[in-house]
Design an enzyme around this catalytic site. Structure first.
Site, PDB file in Angstrom:
ATOM      1  N   CYS A   1      33.392 -36.072 -31.077  1.00 36.26           N
ATOM      2  CA  CYS A   1      34.527 -36.996 -31.204  1.00 36.26           C
ATOM      3  C   CYS A   1      34.153 -38.165 -32.119  1.00 36.26           C
ATOM      4  O   CYS A   1      33.867 -37.965 -33.284  1.00 36.26           O
ATOM      5  CB  CYS A   1      34.997 -37.451 -29.826  1.00 36.26           C
ATOM      6  SG  CYS A   1      36.604 -38.268 -29.876  1.00 36.26           S
TER       7      CYS A   1
ATOM      8  N   HIS B   1      36.625 -32.355 -27.895  1.00 35.42           N
ATOM      9  CA  HIS B   1      35.719 -32.537 -26.767  1.00 35.42           C
ATOM     10  C   HIS B   1      35.336 -31.180 -26.183  1.00 35.42           C
ATOM     11  O   HIS B   1      36.077 -30.643 -25.366  1.00 35.42           O
ATOM     12  CB  HIS B   1      36.386 -33.394 -25.685  1.00 35.42           C
ATOM     13  CG  HIS B   1      36.529 -34.821 -26.089  1.00 35.42           C
ATOM     14  ND1 HIS B   1      35.540 -35.742 -25.880  1.00 35.42           N
ATOM     15  CD2 HIS B   1      37.524 -35.474 -26.718  1.00 35.42           C
ATOM     16  CE1 HIS B   1      35.921 -36.913 -26.351  1.00 35.42           C
ATOM     17  NE2 HIS B   1      37.120 -36.783 -26.869  1.00 35.42           N
TER      18      HIS B   1
ATOM     19  N   GLU C   1      33.261 -30.589 -23.964  1.00 34.07           N
ATOM     20  CA  GLU C   1      33.061 -30.752 -22.507  1.00 34.07           C
ATOM     21  C   GLU C   1      34.379 -30.763 -21.752  1.00 34.07           C
ATOM     22  O   GLU C   1      34.380 -30.762 -20.519  1.00 34.07           O
ATOM     23  CB  GLU C   1      32.237 -32.017 -22.228  1.00 34.07           C
ATOM     24  CG  GLU C   1      32.976 -33.343 -22.319  1.00 34.07           C
ATOM     25  CD  GLU C   1      33.203 -33.860 -23.749  1.00 34.07           C
ATOM     26  OE1 GLU C   1      32.964 -33.114 -24.710  1.00 34.07           O
ATOM     27  OE2 GLU C   1      33.636 -35.020 -23.884  1.00 34.07           O
TER      28      GLU C   1
END
Lengths: 206, 256
Positions: free
Chosen positions: A79, A187, A189
């Site tokens: 990011c 992202h 994650e």
């Protein structure tokens, strides 16, 4: 061990937890010595570019990042951690535009999404189209959806570094890869199975 | 293309999911973590946990829940319900939630939105707005904001309020029609459209989804960026996959 650089911006636990979930030890750390000893490094980040660079400098991380990248060890930006790798960003607050210097690993700039009928920030799931092959996207089907939250995007000077592209009003670079450095605008994650696969690919690099 | 999002909403009481849990073939369908992982596996785009715990002492459990969800589920999730201070917001985000939704507290203390956005970023601050029509049959008379679980009129006009919260730094609006909530008659799409056309931030439509066409209508007629539903998913009337297939058939871009 994977070190996740903590420089006081945002919550970095989800990156750590995602690595733990897929069976790799990662540690959020603000200590330069921990980072310099790590096998791999993740530079995360959310929020404003200028403020993040300030924090990074204050935490003594600017030379650490440069040193790790020079060392040839795998490096992943996430990011804002992608944007910070570029030379400069023009941030717009209201009517004012300010220029901020970045880490300058990649030549190029960070720009705000042009004004259109699309909402800014872009929040949600969008597709990545592969531009070149790299270990980071191994086993990730082309056109996979990943989770984005951002108002700015990177414009690399050298198109060769672009790993993947995404379309949001414009086609922009949503990932870069060059030698030991990779970075993504989305992202991983928070991108479910596809994201975990990308983190696994990173964790398994030498 | 950015996909429209499908979001199941889970009501949590004292750390347990209530409503509809008996219909899912899970070991422990009352466990928020197991349920969240189940919906992630079905390709839900996000999750919203709404804490309906009555007592203040039990508030800790929602924070523990957020921490456990964050260890097992890797899609964005929002935690809301009963958030009243910047400290509540901080605790929930530090536990691992991606966003918090504030409702009554934002009306009582609008500064909370600005402080939350400044401290954690706009993307973390969802403002939940409970709206009721002034005249059930005439949307041109507008909507009124309600607080305290939809019981108390706040004396605010919905369109003025959403413009204010956007200016204060809200990242998204979770818009619930109190007229439609629980009716299964479909969203109030006049409301959705009016709000979507007023603000430049994403709008999540909520309240009234009873079938898959309602989800499509929320996006097409209501111009919503995301559709939220509870019972149609929890009672297995439809799977998330069926919802996505239906929306794709309606030429709506969704993540498969």
């Amino acid at each position: 061990m994977i070190a996740i650089i903590d420089y006081g911006v945002g919550n970095l636990r989800s990156v750590e937890k995602a690595f733990a979930y897929i069976g790799y030890q990662a540690k959020v750390t603000a200590k330069p010595e921990d980072i310099l000893q790590a096998d791999k490094v993740v530079l995360p980040g959310v929020g404003a570019f200028g403020k993040a660079m300030e924090h990074l400098a204050k935490a003594g991380m600017v030379p650490v990042v440069h040193q790790m990248i020079r060392s040839g060890r795998p490096f992943l930006g996430v990011c804002l951690g992608l944007q910070l790798l570029f030379e400069e960003s023009s941030e717009i607050f209201g009517e004012q535009e300010c220029l901020h210097k970045g880490l300058g690993i990649f030549p190029g700039r960070v720009l705000r999404f042009p004004v259109s009928d699309l909402k800014v920030p872009q929040i949600g799931w969008n597709q990545i189209t592969r531009v070149k092959d790299a270990p980071l996207l191994q086993g990730v089907p082309d056109g996979s959806y990943v989770y984005f939250v951002h108002s700015y995007y990177v414009l690399p000077q050298d198109p060769e570094v672009t790993l993947c592209q995404t379309s949001y009003g414009i086609d922009y670079c949503s990932g870069v890869s060059y030698q030991n450095v990779a970075a993504v605008q989305f992202h991983p994650e928070k991108s479910s199975r596809v994201g975990l696969q990308i983190l696994k690919n990173f964790a398994e690099q030498n | 293309m950015l996909a429209k999002r499908v979001i199941p909403c889970l009501d949590v009481k004292d750390g347990r999911v209530v409503k509809g849990t008996e219909f899912l073939q899970l070991r422990d369908a009352g466990d928020p973590v197991e349920l969240a992982a189940f919906y992630d596996g079905e390709s839900a785009d996000e999750l919203v946990f709404l804490d309906i715990t009555a007592s203040h002492e039990q508030r800790k459990t929602i924070i523990e829940m957020a921490a456990r969800v964050a260890e097992q589920v890797f899609i964005p999730f929002t935690v809301g319900g009963g958030i009243s201070s910047i400290n509540d917001i901080r605790n929930i985000l530090l536990a691992g939630a991606d966003k918090t939704s504030v409702n009554s507290a934002a009306v009582k203390t609008p500064r909370l939105i600005a402080e939350g956005a400044e401290m954690f970023g706009s993307q973390c601050i969802v403002v939940a707005v409970d709206a009721r029509r002034r005249d059930k049959l005439d949307p041109s008379r507008g909507w009124e904001v309600y607080i305290n679980g939809g019981r108390v009129p706040a004396g605010l006009d919905v369109l003025e309020w959403v413009a204010t919260v956007e200016k204060l730094g809200a990242g998204e609006i979770l818009l619930t029609s109190m007229d439609r909530d629980g009716t299964k008659e479909g969203y109030d799409n006049e409301l959705n459209r009016a709000v979507s056309e007023t603000v430049g931030i994403p709008v999540i439509s909520s309240g009234g989804a009873g079938n898959l066409k309602h989800l499509a209508d929320g996006i097409k007629l209501g111009k919503a960026d995301a559709v939220l539903a509870a019972s149609i998913f929890h009672y297995r009337e439809y799977t998330i996959k069926q919802a996505k297939e239906f929306l794709a058939g309606e030429q709506i871009v969704v993540r498969n």
